[in-house]
Design a protein around this motif. Structure first.
Motif, PDB file in Angstrom:
ATOM      1  N   SER A 229       0.793  -1.227   0.000  1.00  0.00           N
ATOM      2  CA  SER A 229       0.000   0.000   0.000  1.00  0.00           C
ATOM      3  C   SER A 229       0.820   1.270   0.000  1.00  0.00           C
ATOM      4  O   SER A 229       0.265   2.364  -0.055  1.00  0.00           O
ATOM      5  N   SER A 230       2.151   1.155   0.060  1.00  0.00           N
ATOM      6  CA  SER A 230       2.976   2.363   0.111  1.00  0.00           C
ATOM      7  C   SER A 230       4.375   2.081  -0.408  1.00  0.00           C
ATOM      8  O   SER A 230       4.786   0.930  -0.545  1.00  0.00           O
ATOM      9  N   THR A 232       8.362   4.069   0.027  1.00  0.00           N
ATOM     10  CA  THR A 232       9.112   5.159   0.657  1.00  0.00           C
ATOM     11  C   THR A 232      10.532   5.172   0.123  1.00  0.00           C
ATOM     12  O   THR A 232      11.149   4.119  -0.049  1.00  0.00           O
ATOM     13  N   LEU A 278       1.455   6.936  -0.835  1.00  0.00           N
ATOM     14  CA  LEU A 278       0.415   6.017  -0.387  1.00  0.00           C
ATOM     15  C   LEU A 278      -0.489   5.736  -1.575  1.00  0.00           C
ATOM     16  O   LEU A 278      -0.956   6.664  -2.254  1.00  0.00           O
ATOM     17  N   TYR A 279      -0.754   4.467  -1.844  1.00  0.00           N
ATOM     18  CA  TYR A 279      -1.504   4.068  -3.025  1.00  0.00           C
ATOM     19  C   TYR A 279      -2.911   3.625  -2.663  1.00  0.00           C
ATOM     20  O   TYR A 279      -3.158   3.080  -1.579  1.00  0.00           O
TER      21      TYR A 279
END
Length: 359
Positions: A229-230, A232, A278-279
């Motif tokens: 979901s993310s 970085t 963030l997706y």
């Protein structure tokens, strides 16, 4: 019989021994690599494999060595007398202790020879083996260095030992187990390297997410962390994401690291050295935006304006948040300084639409 006069006979390990040494070194290298990399990349199966591999290899060696141990057990042993030349404890303990015996062994069909053995002997029984004492031993005619004390000899052998007189064999009559030599050290090193390389190759993809890579100007720059979901990215050099071209490069790098088709972002958060995306959940129709749609050319100016025109004083930290949860993309730049916190908002083109100075 074979008696060595000049010390142990050294012979190199043969092809089978070298191959076994190569495999053993390979297992060692693979084990260490699996344990270290399993910890670094948090790969539990890899770490467990590092624990299991040496155990499995040890079990394989035990099974493979059964025929050799069977042949060794079948070696003929004979009983004879020996003279204790010296006794020396080579360990400590309250009961049985390891003791080195130097013996003169007298085979019935050969000349006497000297040999050194180690036996576990109870401290109470040590006086029975004082130097000069005649003892009963077993030896292997084809392996003269294989000698063992007979702790409870038959009455016949006890009588022979009590009435025997044995002269010490000269120092030139020492018998020692022939050394098999070690594995040729380049073979061991090669095996270790190959074993470690195999494991590294298996987790190369996972390592690429955390290792330093060259950025667009060739300088080692960043590390990434990607989940479902993310994603970085952290810059690992003297560069700020507000510098020209840096944020665009960081977003592109993260987009390449995300598996599957291009996904829409719900938000992008940027700080001095870190950017996080963030997706939206895959397969949903949740609102979002294309990270490539950010006004990259305007963002450095927005951060500069927020830090110099909103009354915070010399900025100590800043954060940019791009939010796509509504129909229109919103960009918010927050700045904190010695005089307080302030922020400004901009639209999808990077044009300022609102300012909230220090009050």
């Amino acid at each position: 019989m074979t008696i060595t006069e000049d010390g142990p006979v050294v012979r190199k390990a043969g092809p089978a021994g070298q191959a076994r040494g190569f495999v053993t070194a390979g297992v060692t290298g693979a084990t260490l690599a699996a344990l270290v990399l399993g910890t670094v990349v948090e790969n539990v199966p890899l770490f467990v494999a590092g624990l299991v591999l040496p155990l499995a290899y040890g079990a394989l060696l035990v099974v493979a060595g059964k025929p050799a141990r069977a042949r060794e057990a079948a070696v003929e042993r004979r009983t004879t007398l020996a003279r204790v030349e010296s006794v020396r404890a080579v360990g400590e303990g309250a009961g049985d202790v390891p003791v080195r015996f130097d013996l003169t062994v007298v085979p019935d069909d050969g000349r006497p020879y000297r040999v050194a053995i180690r036996e576990q002997v109870n401290l109470v029984d040590l006086p029975d083996y004082r130097p000069g004492r005649i003892v009963v031993v077993e030896y292997a005619p084809e392996r003269l260095w294989r000698v063992a004390l007979v702790r409870r000899p038959s009455a016949e052998w006890e009588e022979r030992a009590a009435g025997a007189g044995i002269d010490s064999a000269p120092e030139s009559e020492w018998v020692r187990e022939p050394s098999r030599g070690g594995v040729f050290w380049p073979v061991g090193i090669a095996g270790f390297v190959v074993g470690a390389a195999v494991v590294i190759g298996l987790v190369r993809g996972e390592l690429s997410d955390g290792e330093s890579r060259p950025d667009w100007d060739g300088t080692p720059s960043y590390s990434t962390s990607v989940s479902s979901s993310s994603a970085t990215l952290t810059v690992e050099r003297d560069a700020s994401l507000r510098d020209e071209g840096e944020l665009r490069w960081a977003v592109e790098s993260l987009a390449e690291a995300v598996e599957g088709p291009q996904r829409r972002a719900t938000s992008v958060v940027v700080q001095e050295h870190t950017v996080a995306i963030l997706y939206a959940a895959a397969g949903t129709k949740a609102p979002g935006f294309d990270p490539y749609a950010l006004p990259f050319d305007r963002i450095p100016a927005l951060v500069e304006e927020a830090g110099t025109s909103l009354g915070t004083g010399s900025p100590e930290s800043w954060q940019l948040t791009a939010d796509g949860l509504t129909e229109a993309l919103k960009i918010r730049v927050s700045v904190t300084g010695p005089k307080g916190a302030a922020s400004l908002e901009a639209d999808e083109r990077g044009e300022v639409v609102r300012r909230d100075p220090v009050r």
